[in-house]
Motif scaffolding. Structure first.
Motif, PDB file in Angstrom:
ATOM      1  N   GLY A  20      17.844  10.664  -5.179  1.00  0.00           N
ATOM      2  CA  GLY A  20      17.447  11.593  -4.109  1.00  0.00           C
ATOM      3  C   GLY A  20      16.294  12.475  -4.556  1.00  0.00           C
ATOM      4  N   PHE A  21      15.247  12.534  -3.751  1.00  0.00           N
ATOM      5  CA  PHE A  21      14.084  13.323  -4.187  1.00  0.00           C
ATOM      6  C   PHE A  21      14.345  14.829  -4.083  1.00  0.00           C
ATOM      7  N   THR A  22      15.367  15.239  -3.321  1.00  0.00           N
ATOM      8  CA  THR A  22      15.661  16.678  -3.212  1.00  0.00           C
ATOM      9  C   THR A  22      16.679  17.136  -4.256  1.00  0.00           C
ATOM     10  N   ALA A  26      16.916  11.417   3.232  1.00  0.00           N
ATOM     11  CA  ALA A  26      16.014  10.341   2.768  1.00  0.00           C
ATOM     12  C   ALA A  26      14.571  10.802   2.886  1.00  0.00           C
ATOM     13  N   PHE A  27      13.694  10.210   2.093  1.00  0.00           N
ATOM     14  CA  PHE A  27      12.277  10.581   2.132  1.00  0.00           C
ATOM     15  C   PHE A  27      11.695  10.229   3.512  1.00  0.00           C
ATOM     16  N   PRO A  28      10.772  11.056   4.040  1.00  0.00           N
ATOM     17  CA  PRO A  28      10.245  10.810   5.393  1.00  0.00           C
ATOM     18  C   PRO A  28       9.691   9.397   5.619  1.00  0.00           C
ATOM     19  N   SER A  29       9.138   8.765   4.611  1.00  0.00           N
ATOM     20  CA  SER A  29       8.604   7.407   4.824  1.00  0.00           C
ATOM     21  C   SER A  29       9.696   6.470   5.319  1.00  0.00           C
ATOM     22  N   VAL A  30      10.934   6.759   4.950  1.00  0.00           N
ATOM     23  CA  VAL A  30      12.069   5.963   5.411  1.00  0.00           C
ATOM     24  C   VAL A  30      12.693   6.618   6.643  1.00  0.00           C
ATOM     25  N   LEU A  57       2.985   5.452  -8.307  1.00  0.00           N
ATOM     26  CA  LEU A  57       2.210   6.694  -8.420  1.00  0.00           C
ATOM     27  C   LEU A  57       2.780   7.655  -9.460  1.00  0.00           C
ATOM     28  N   LYS A  58       4.082   7.623  -9.630  1.00  0.00           N
ATOM     29  CA  LYS A  58       4.757   8.705 -10.365  1.00  0.00           C
ATOM     30  C   LYS A  58       4.999   8.303 -11.827  1.00  0.00           C
ATOM     31  N   GLU A  59       6.252   8.083 -12.196  1.00  0.00           N
ATOM     32  CA  GLU A  59       6.532   7.773 -13.604  1.00  0.00           C
ATOM     33  C   GLU A  59       5.716   6.564 -14.086  1.00  0.00           C
ATOM     34  N   ASN A 102      -0.522   2.058  -4.561  1.00  0.00           N
ATOM     35  CA  ASN A 102       0.216   1.025  -5.274  1.00  0.00           C
ATOM     36  C   ASN A 102       1.715   1.263  -5.171  1.00  0.00           C
ATOM     37  N   THR A 103       2.341   0.577  -4.247  1.00  0.00           N
ATOM     38  CA  THR A 103       3.799   0.596  -4.176  1.00  0.00           C
ATOM     39  C   THR A 103       4.250  -0.864  -4.238  1.00  0.00           C
ATOM     40  N   PHE A 104       5.549  -1.094  -4.128  1.00  0.00           N
ATOM     41  CA  PHE A 104       6.002  -2.484  -4.264  1.00  0.00           C
ATOM     42  C   PHE A 104       7.230  -2.746  -3.427  1.00  0.00           C
ATOM     43  N   LEU A 125      17.128  -0.356  -0.687  1.00  0.00           N
ATOM     44  CA  LEU A 125      17.121   0.800  -1.593  1.00  0.00           C
ATOM     45  C   LEU A 125      15.690   1.257  -1.821  1.00  0.00           C
ATOM     46  N   ASP A 126      15.485   2.571  -1.722  1.00  0.00           N
ATOM     47  CA  ASP A 126      14.194   3.168  -2.065  1.00  0.00           C
ATOM     48  C   ASP A 126      14.335   3.720  -3.481  1.00  0.00           C
ATOM     49  N   GLY A 127      13.696   3.036  -4.406  1.00  0.00           N
ATOM     50  CA  GLY A 127      13.853   3.415  -5.821  1.00  0.00           C
ATOM     51  C   GLY A 127      12.646   4.115  -6.393  1.00  0.00           C
ATOM     52  N   TYR A 128      11.954   4.878  -5.540  1.00  0.00           N
ATOM     53  CA  TYR A 128      10.700   5.500  -6.014  1.00  0.00           C
ATOM     54  C   TYR A 128      10.930   6.361  -7.255  1.00  0.00           C
ATOM     55  N   HIS A 129      12.093   7.019  -7.325  1.00  0.00           N
ATOM     56  CA  HIS A 129      12.341   7.893  -8.484  1.00  0.00           C
ATOM     57  C   HIS A 129      13.291   7.272  -9.501  1.00  0.00           C
ATOM     58  N   ALA A 130      13.554   5.983  -9.334  1.00  0.00           N
ATOM     59  CA  ALA A 130      14.462   5.320 -10.279  1.00  0.00           C
ATOM     60  C   ALA A 130      13.696   4.291 -11.114  1.00  0.00           C
ATOM     61  N   PRO A 187       0.809  -1.232   0.000  1.00  0.00           N
ATOM     62  CA  PRO A 187       0.000   0.000   0.000  1.00  0.00           C
ATOM     63  C   PRO A 187       0.838   1.276   0.000  1.00  0.00           C
ATOM     64  N   SER A 188       1.990   1.276   0.666  1.00  0.00           N
ATOM     65  CA  SER A 188       2.848   2.472   0.688  1.00  0.00           C
ATOM     66  C   SER A 188       4.254   2.048   1.095  1.00  0.00           C
ATOM     67  N   VAL A 189       5.213   2.887   0.753  1.00  0.00           N
ATOM     68  CA  VAL A 189       6.589   2.633   1.186  1.00  0.00           C
ATOM     69  C   VAL A 189       6.647   2.673   2.716  1.00  0.00           C
ATOM     70  N   HIS A 190       5.907   3.612   3.286  1.00  0.00           N
ATOM     71  CA  HIS A 190       5.880   3.747   4.744  1.00  0.00           C
ATOM     72  C   HIS A 190       5.521   2.419   5.408  1.00  0.00           C
ATOM     73  N   TRP A 191       4.463   1.790   4.937  1.00  0.00           N
ATOM     74  CA  TRP A 191       4.033   0.512   5.527  1.00  0.00           C
ATOM     75  C   TRP A 191       5.141  -0.536   5.408  1.00  0.00           C
TER      76      TRP A 191
HETATM   77  C1  PLP Z   1      11.951   8.638  -2.495  1.00  0.00           C
HETATM   78  C2  PLP Z   1      10.513   8.472  -2.076  1.00  0.00           C
HETATM   79  N1  PLP Z   1      10.165   7.426  -1.314  1.00  0.00           N
HETATM   80  C3  PLP Z   1       8.881   7.241  -0.934  1.00  0.00           C
HETATM   81  C4  PLP Z   1       7.885   8.110  -1.336  1.00  0.00           C
HETATM   82  C5  PLP Z   1       6.442   7.900  -0.936  1.00  0.00           C
HETATM   83  O1  PLP Z   1       6.303   7.028   0.136  1.00  0.00           O
HETATM   84  P1  PLP Z   1       4.887   6.533   0.625  1.00  0.00           P
HETATM   85  O2  PLP Z   1       4.477   5.426  -0.263  1.00  0.00           O
HETATM   86  O3  PLP Z   1       5.116   6.094   2.023  1.00  0.00           O
HETATM   87  O4  PLP Z   1       3.943   7.697   0.556  1.00  0.00           O
HETATM   88  C6  PLP Z   1       8.202   9.200  -2.131  1.00  0.00           C
HETATM   89  C7  PLP Z   1       7.143  10.161  -2.546  1.00  0.00           C
HETATM   90  O5  PLP Z   1       7.349  11.181  -3.100  1.00  0.00           O
HETATM   91  C8  PLP Z   1       9.556   9.391  -2.507  1.00  0.00           C
HETATM   92  O6  PLP Z   1       9.906  10.427  -3.251  1.00  0.00           O
END
Ligand code: PLP
Length: 413
Positions: free
Chosen positions: A176-178, A124-128, A230-232, A239-241, A204-209, A96-100
């Motif tokens: 890096g998201f920033t 790192a993104f707050p979820s991590v 959600l993104k690309e 929907n995360t994985f 590894l958090d590959g949300y943007h890769a 459901p989410s990276v956070h979970w």
């Molecule tokens: C690097 C990164 N990780 C995770 C997330 C989102 O995490 P979550 O699924 O917990 O909302 C984002 C969202 O922008 C992100 O940029």
């Protein structure tokens, strides 16, 4: 520039000539999504409870394989996520989410058994990052936050130095998201080698890769890879994985009855599912998002991830060239090898510039009023990049954007 763009594969916002450059926030809707959502309502109506056992295979109609709502998280993981990550079926699952996912991972005693330290960049993104910080109050896991360099990148030397016998887990963002900076494969391999030498785990958090280029999790050497659609990947929210390296034993305490070995026996004591990835399921899975989850992935896999990366690179090359012409400093990497699908421009009053562009149906976003971010993707053309920078040039040379109100933009841009 080869295959894309593919306007016919996506549905666009209503304004004609809008330029949507926010693939890093929420991708455009794939053309097949309404049909897939219609399938959901129809399956629910026709099959009711039995849809959990079997529904028509709308995801791979040609395959002849049986699917039910119950098995969709792993079925879609095998069919669509594994190819995104260059790996085999049996290793990926929808989440459901990276956070979970990160919470589940940190709740696994096998993590704390490896050491006390969790190394994580402070960017790192707050979820991590926040999850690691919160878990330190619950378990003997100590967050070790690695700082950034002057140019806002992860301090790679400091990170490598910090890996040692007490390292339980290293958690890095692939991109890096920033900054939009992608950590080089050779560096990630070195991290993997050091972490494993100390019996730690590598996440590894590959949300943007993932989904913007080919990924090979085995080559990277990570034990776990998370990301989202959600993104690309244009899969919308929910929907995360997760990828879990074959053979890695984890028994998350934050698991649920959907992750139990015999959920319908309703036994008094839990027993972890034999398939480790399924243990990352909690309560009843949300079915509706899985109907549209992978339509964007389907488009990208059909195009070929090499072609997706090449197109994205051509667009970001053009954006970087324009930024240079206008003397706008870059927050994102200049070198294509370090770039992701994102370009970040350091601009004074970035929020106002974003609002000015938005009034002209050019959609970017800003962060901390310091940078304008754009992620041109498969639906964008080189001509759109030129038009975007024409608008930026006018805004900056006239200074007009500085009187634009940012109120109308809303908290999410
Ligand atoms: C690097 C990164 N990780 C995770 C997330 C989102 O995490 P979550 O699924 O917990 O909302 C984002 C969202 O922008 C992100 O940029």
């Amino acid at each position: 520039m080869s295959a894309p763009p593919l306007p016919s594969a996506y549905r666009f916002p209503s304004e004609p000539d809008a330029i949507e450059l926010r693939a890093f926030t929420h991708g455009l809707q794939p053309e097949r999504v309404p049909v897939m959502m219609e399938h959901f309502t129809e399956d629910w109506r026709r099959f009711g409870v039995d849809a959990w056992n079997e529904v028509p295979n709308h995801w791979r109609p040609e395959s002849g394989e049986a699917v039910g709502w119950w098995t969709l998280p792993t079925y879609l993981g095998d069919q669509f996520i594994a190819p995104l990550l260059g790996t085999e079926p049996g290793t990926c699952i929808l989440q459901p989410s990276v956070h979970w996912t990160v919470q589940c991972l940190l709740s696994s005693p096998e993590v704390a058994a490896r050491g006390t330290d969790v190394l994580v960049p402070e960017t790192a993104f707050p979820s991590v990052l926040h999850s690691v910080q919160q878990w330190s109050h619950l378990r003997d896991l100590v967050p070790r936050e690695v700082g950034e360099t002057e140019n806002h990148r992860v301090d790679r030397a400091a990170l490598l130095d910090a890996i040692g016998p007490e390292t339980a887990l290293v958690a890095l963002s692939h991109v890096g998201f920033t900054t939009g900076a992608r950590l080089p494969t050779a560096f990630l391999q070195e991290v993997a080698q050091r972490v494993h030498a100390h019996d730690g785990l590598f996440l590894l958090d590959g949300y943007h890769a993932a989904a913007s280029r080919p990924i090979d999790v085995a080559e990277l050497g990570c034990d776990l890879y998370v990301g989202g659609l959600l993104k690309e990947a244009s899969g919308s929210s929910g929907n995360t994985f997760l990828y879990v390296r074959d053979g890695l034993e984890l028994t998350p305490r934050l698991t649920g009855w959907f992750g139990d070995a015999a959920p319908f026996e309703f036994r008094p004591e839990p027993e972890p599912h034999p398939d480790v990835r399924r243990r990352f399921l909690g309560g009843t899975t949300a079915v509706a998002p899985m109907y549209h989850a992978v339509e964007g992935v389907r488009i990208l896999l059909d195009l070929g991830l090499d072609a997706v990366r090449d197109h994205s690179r051509a667009l970001t090359d053009r954006a970087v060239a324009h930024a240079d012409t206008l003397d706008i400093p870059l927050r994102s990497p200049r070198r294509p090898e370090e770039r992701s699908a994102m370009v970040l421009l350091e601009v004074p009053e970035a929020e106002r510039l974003t609002a000015y562009l938005k009034q002209r149906a050019v959609y970017t976003d800003s962060r901390r009023d310091e940078v304008v971010r754009m992620a041109p993707f498969v639906w964008n053309t080189l001509g759109e990049i030129d038009r975007t920078f024409d608008a930026i040039e006018t805004a900056m040379s006239t200074g007009k954007y500085r009187s634009v109100s940012v109120e109308a933009a809303g908290p999410v841009t």
